[in-house]
Write a protein that holds these residues in place. Structure first.
Motif, PDB file in Angstrom:
ATOM      1  N   ASP A  65       0.839  -1.202   0.000  1.00  0.00           N
ATOM      2  CA  ASP A  65       0.000   0.000   0.000  1.00  0.00           C
ATOM      3  C   ASP A  65       0.876   1.255   0.000  1.00  0.00           C
ATOM      4  O   ASP A  65       2.051   1.217   0.383  1.00  0.00           O
ATOM      5  CB  ASP A  65      -0.909   0.022   1.227  1.00  0.00           C
ATOM      6  N   THR A  66       0.277   2.374  -0.394  1.00  0.00           N
ATOM      7  CA  THR A  66       0.995   3.646  -0.447  1.00  0.00           C
ATOM      8  C   THR A  66       0.674   4.492   0.777  1.00  0.00           C
ATOM      9  O   THR A  66      -0.491   4.782   1.053  1.00  0.00           O
ATOM     10  CB  THR A  66       0.634   4.432  -1.717  1.00  0.00           C
ATOM     11  N   VAL A  67       1.721   4.871   1.501  1.00  0.00           N
ATOM     12  CA  VAL A  67       1.616   5.683   2.715  1.00  0.00           C
ATOM     13  C   VAL A  67       2.139   7.078   2.412  1.00  0.00           C
ATOM     14  O   VAL A  67       3.188   7.231   1.769  1.00  0.00           O
ATOM     15  CB  VAL A  67       2.416   5.051   3.870  1.00  0.00           C
ATOM     16  N   LEU A  68       1.445   8.078   2.909  1.00  0.00           N
ATOM     17  CA  LEU A  68       1.821   9.482   2.711  1.00  0.00           C
ATOM     18  C   LEU A  68       2.109  10.143   4.048  1.00  0.00           C
ATOM     19  O   LEU A  68       1.412   9.887   5.033  1.00  0.00           O
ATOM     20  CB  LEU A  68       0.675  10.228   2.004  1.00  0.00           C
ATOM     21  N   ASP A  69       3.139  10.989   4.077  1.00  0.00           N
ATOM     22  CA  ASP A  69       3.341  11.913   5.196  1.00  0.00           C
ATOM     23  C   ASP A  69       3.597  13.292   4.603  1.00  0.00           C
ATOM     24  O   ASP A  69       4.691  13.571   4.103  1.00  0.00           O
ATOM     25  CB  ASP A  69       4.507  11.496   6.080  1.00  0.00           C
ATOM     26  N   PRO A  70       2.594  14.179   4.625  1.00  0.00           N
ATOM     27  CA  PRO A  70       2.765  15.505   4.029  1.00  0.00           C
ATOM     28  C   PRO A  70       3.639  16.442   4.863  1.00  0.00           C
ATOM     29  O   PRO A  70       4.048  17.486   4.362  1.00  0.00           O
ATOM     30  CB  PRO A  70       1.330  16.028   3.920  1.00  0.00           C
ATOM     31  N   PHE A  71       3.882  16.089   6.127  1.00  0.00           N
ATOM     32  CA  PHE A  71       4.750  16.886   7.000  1.00  0.00           C
ATOM     33  C   PHE A  71       5.873  15.965   7.482  1.00  0.00           C
ATOM     34  O   PHE A  71       5.876  15.496   8.615  1.00  0.00           O
ATOM     35  CB  PHE A  71       3.954  17.448   8.168  1.00  0.00           C
ATOM     36  N   LEU A  72       6.823  15.723   6.608  1.00  0.00           N
ATOM     37  CA  LEU A  72       7.797  14.648   6.792  1.00  0.00           C
ATOM     38  C   LEU A  72       8.682  14.840   8.009  1.00  0.00           C
ATOM     39  O   LEU A  72       9.044  13.874   8.678  1.00  0.00           O
ATOM     40  CB  LEU A  72       8.645  14.533   5.522  1.00  0.00           C
ATOM     41  N   GLY A  73       9.049  16.078   8.311  1.00  0.00           N
ATOM     42  CA  GLY A  73       9.838  16.354   9.517  1.00  0.00           C
ATOM     43  C   GLY A  73      11.130  15.575   9.567  1.00  0.00           C
ATOM     44  O   GLY A  73      11.977  15.653   8.676  1.00  0.00           O
ATOM     45  N   SER A  74      11.286  14.755  10.621  1.00  0.00           N
ATOM     46  CA  SER A  74      12.524  13.985  10.797  1.00  0.00           C
ATOM     47  C   SER A  74      12.509  12.662  10.047  1.00  0.00           C
ATOM     48  O   SER A  74      13.470  11.895  10.120  1.00  0.00           O
ATOM     49  CB  SER A  74      12.777  13.741  12.290  1.00  0.00           C
ATOM     50  N   GLY A  75      11.420  12.367   9.334  1.00  0.00           N
ATOM     51  CA  GLY A  75      11.375  11.186   8.478  1.00  0.00           C
ATOM     52  C   GLY A  75      10.958   9.892   9.155  1.00  0.00           C
ATOM     53  O   GLY A  75      11.169   8.808   8.606  1.00  0.00           O
ATOM     54  N   THR A  76      10.333   9.972  10.314  1.00  0.00           N
ATOM     55  CA  THR A  76       9.973   8.771  11.067  1.00  0.00           C
ATOM     56  C   THR A  76       8.987   7.886  10.302  1.00  0.00           C
ATOM     57  O   THR A  76       9.169   6.664  10.212  1.00  0.00           O
ATOM     58  CB  THR A  76       9.389   9.161  12.433  1.00  0.00           C
ATOM     59  N   THR A  77       7.924   8.471   9.755  1.00  0.00           N
ATOM     60  CA  THR A  77       6.935   7.678   9.018  1.00  0.00           C
ATOM     61  C   THR A  77       7.565   7.028   7.795  1.00  0.00           C
ATOM     62  O   THR A  77       7.240   5.889   7.445  1.00  0.00           O
ATOM     63  CB  THR A  77       5.740   8.552   8.604  1.00  0.00           C
ATOM     64  N   ARG A  78       8.475   7.728   7.162  1.00  0.00           N
ATOM     65  CA  ARG A  78       9.162   7.180   5.983  1.00  0.00           C
ATOM     66  C   ARG A  78       9.937   5.913   6.340  1.00  0.00           C
ATOM     67  O   ARG A  78       9.870   4.907   5.626  1.00  0.00           O
ATOM     68  CB  ARG A  78      10.108   8.235   5.408  1.00  0.00           C
ATOM     69  N   ILE A  79      10.669   5.958   7.445  1.00  0.00           N
ATOM     70  CA  ILE A  79      11.444   4.793   7.872  1.00  0.00           C
ATOM     71  C   ILE A  79      10.525   3.630   8.227  1.00  0.00           C
ATOM     72  O   ILE A  79      10.774   2.479   7.859  1.00  0.00           O
ATOM     73  CB  ILE A  79      12.354   5.171   9.054  1.00  0.00           C
ATOM     74  N   ALA A  80       9.444   3.924   8.950  1.00  0.00           N
ATOM     75  CA  ALA A  80       8.500   2.862   9.333  1.00  0.00           C
ATOM     76  C   ALA A  80       7.885   2.217   8.097  1.00  0.00           C
ATOM     77  O   ALA A  80       7.716   0.996   8.035  1.00  0.00           O
ATOM     78  CB  ALA A  80       7.422   3.429  10.242  1.00  0.00           C
ATOM     79  N   ALA A  81       7.524   3.032   7.099  1.00  0.00           N
ATOM     80  CA  ALA A  81       6.942   2.499   5.867  1.00  0.00           C
ATOM     81  C   ALA A  81       7.948   1.615   5.131  1.00  0.00           C
ATOM     82  O   ALA A  81       7.593   0.547   4.604  1.00  0.00           O
ATOM     83  CB  ALA A  81       6.483   3.641   4.967  1.00  0.00           C
ATOM     84  N   TYR A  82       9.192   2.031   5.087  1.00  0.00           N
ATOM     85  CA  TYR A  82      10.249   1.240   4.445  1.00  0.00           C
ATOM     86  C   TYR A  82      10.405  -0.109   5.136  1.00  0.00           C
ATOM     87  O   TYR A  82      10.466  -1.158   4.478  1.00  0.00           O
ATOM     88  CB  TYR A  82      11.561   2.027   4.487  1.00  0.00           C
ATOM     89  N   ASP A  83      10.472  -0.086   6.454  1.00  0.00           N
ATOM     90  CA  ASP A  83      10.670  -1.325   7.210  1.00  0.00           C
ATOM     91  C   ASP A  83       9.513  -2.305   7.032  1.00  0.00           C
ATOM     92  O   ASP A  83       9.703  -3.520   7.150  1.00  0.00           O
ATOM     93  CB  ASP A  83      10.843  -1.015   8.698  1.00  0.00           C
ATOM     94  N   LEU A  84       8.314  -1.777   6.766  1.00  0.00           N
ATOM     95  CA  LEU A  84       7.118  -2.620   6.678  1.00  0.00           C
ATOM     96  C   LEU A  84       6.674  -2.884   5.239  1.00  0.00           C
ATOM     97  O   LEU A  84       5.547  -3.304   5.003  1.00  0.00           O
ATOM     98  CB  LEU A  84       5.977  -1.977   7.472  1.00  0.00           C
ATOM     99  N   ASN A  85       7.562  -2.608   4.288  1.00  0.00           N
ATOM    100  CA  ASN A  85       7.313  -2.928   2.876  1.00  0.00           C
ATOM    101  C   ASN A  85       6.084  -2.214   2.310  1.00  0.00           C
ATOM    102  O   ASN A  85       5.289  -2.801   1.576  1.00  0.00           O
ATOM    103  CB  ASN A  85       7.172  -4.446   2.685  1.00  0.00           C
ATOM    104  N   ARG A  86       5.957  -0.942   2.655  1.00  0.00           N
ATOM    105  CA  ARG A  86       4.930  -0.103   2.054  1.00  0.00           C
ATOM    106  C   ARG A  86       5.566   0.869   1.066  1.00  0.00           C
ATOM    107  O   ARG A  86       6.732   1.243   1.218  1.00  0.00           O
ATOM    108  CB  ARG A  86       4.185   0.715   3.119  1.00  0.00           C
ATOM    109  N   GLN A  87       4.797   1.269   0.053  1.00  0.00           N
ATOM    110  CA  GLN A  87       5.203   2.383  -0.786  1.00  0.00           C
ATOM    111  C   GLN A  87       5.100   3.661   0.035  1.00  0.00           C
ATOM    112  O   GLN A  87       4.281   3.744   0.964  1.00  0.00           O
ATOM    113  CB  GLN A  87       4.305   2.475  -2.020  1.00  0.00           C
ATOM    114  N   PHE A  88       5.876   4.678  -0.304  1.00  0.00           N
ATOM    115  CA  PHE A  88       5.856   5.890   0.524  1.00  0.00           C
ATOM    116  C   PHE A  88       6.082   7.135  -0.318  1.00  0.00           C
ATOM    117  O   PHE A  88       6.913   7.148  -1.234  1.00  0.00           O
ATOM    118  CB  PHE A  88       6.930   5.833   1.610  1.00  0.00           C
ATOM    119  N   ILE A  89       5.346   8.197   0.042  1.00  0.00           N
ATOM    120  CA  ILE A  89       5.542   9.533  -0.519  1.00  0.00           C
ATOM    121  C   ILE A  89       5.548  10.519   0.650  1.00  0.00           C
ATOM    122  O   ILE A  89       4.674  10.440   1.531  1.00  0.00           O
ATOM    123  CB  ILE A  89       4.425   9.925  -1.501  1.00  0.00           C
TER     124      ILE A  89
END
Length: 259
Positions: free
Chosen positions: A207-231
């Motif tokens: 699935d594709t996960v979005l974080d429009p306020f990326l900040g320190s990138g926490t959601t991005r790392i979590a999405a990567y670790d859990l095999n999700r698409q990310f923007i």
């Protein structure tokens, strides 16, 4: 796909297709509680755009808190949640993140240790993998007791099974804020576990996960670790650069384990 852009999220989302995001996990600026390099955001149009880009059955996890001004909490968090409903979202759940501590407690009120996690859904959530890690004190015992009916009367439970060892979580999640030397450059961080547990709950692999306020990138790392698409989008050039460096270090470390 795991990509991030140094861009204003509202302008960037306006370039996105309708109904292309499965899940958003984000923590927008909280009133004036923190200094985000002087940036602010238009939360009404942001929520409107989030509704447009969210797929039917998709979810937005909106993590916010309120500033206290002249002795009164602003209530901005509630205003945002109610406006999201006006946009078409369901207020699926009002969850609480219990941080367990407060850095600078006020002297004239109880110590504030939580933030809201509004779970907004576009219709009925299509994915709900509820985490079951709450130790059940009745584990192994037969289900018993009563349920209160609408008219106030009590009716015995009809189930004849046994209580499981672990039950579904409550909607108050206690996760302490842990100082992280990699992200101490950002004024408002949340734990990777917080983002990861929402991603596990409200999305599937791929699935594709979005974080429009990326900040320190926490959601991005979590999405990567859990095999999700990310923007992700981050308007600050400095924060964008630092989260890029953090993400590169994380992926390099994970690749060492894989190899």
């Amino acid at each position: 796909m795991n990509v991030a852009y140094n861009a204003d999220c509202l302008a960037a989302m306006r370039e996105m297709e309708d109904e292309c995001i499965d899940l958003t996990v984000t923590s927008p600026p909280y009133d004036g509680i923190r200094d985000y390099k002087g940036f602010s955001f238009d939360w009404k149009n942001t929520l409107s755009e989030l509704y447009r880009v969210t797929k039917p059955g998709g979810v937005v996890v909106w993590n916010v808190s309120d500033q206290t001004v002249n002795g009164s909490e602003t209530g901005t968090s509630f205003k945002q949640a109610l406006y999201a409903v006006e946009c078409g979202f369901n207020l699926h759940d009002t969850m609480i993140w219990d941080k367990g501590s407060a850095a600078f407690p006020d002297a004239n009120r109880y110590i504030q240790v939580f933030e809201y996690m509004f779970v907004l859904s576009k219709g009925i959530p299509k994915t709900m993998h509820f985490l079951e890690d709450r130790k059940n004190i009745h584990a192994g015992k037969k289900v018993h007791g009563t349920n209160r009916q609408k008219d106030g009367t009590m009716k015995p439970k009809t189930s004849t099974g046994e209580y499981k060892e672990f039950g579904r979580r409550f909607n108050i999640w206690r996760m302490n804020t842990v100082p992280d030397s990699e992200t101490n450059w950002h004024p408002a961080r949340f734990p990777i576990q917080l983002a990861a547990d929402h991603i596990r709950t409200w999305s599937d692999e791929g699935d594709t996960v979005l974080d429009p306020f990326l900040g320190s990138g926490t959601t991005r790392i979590a999405a990567y670790d859990l095999n999700r698409q990310f923007i992700g989008f981050e308007i600050s050039e400095e924060y964008f650069r630092l989260q890029e460096e953090r993400f590169a270090r994380h992926t390099a470390q994970m690749n060492l384990f894989i190899d």
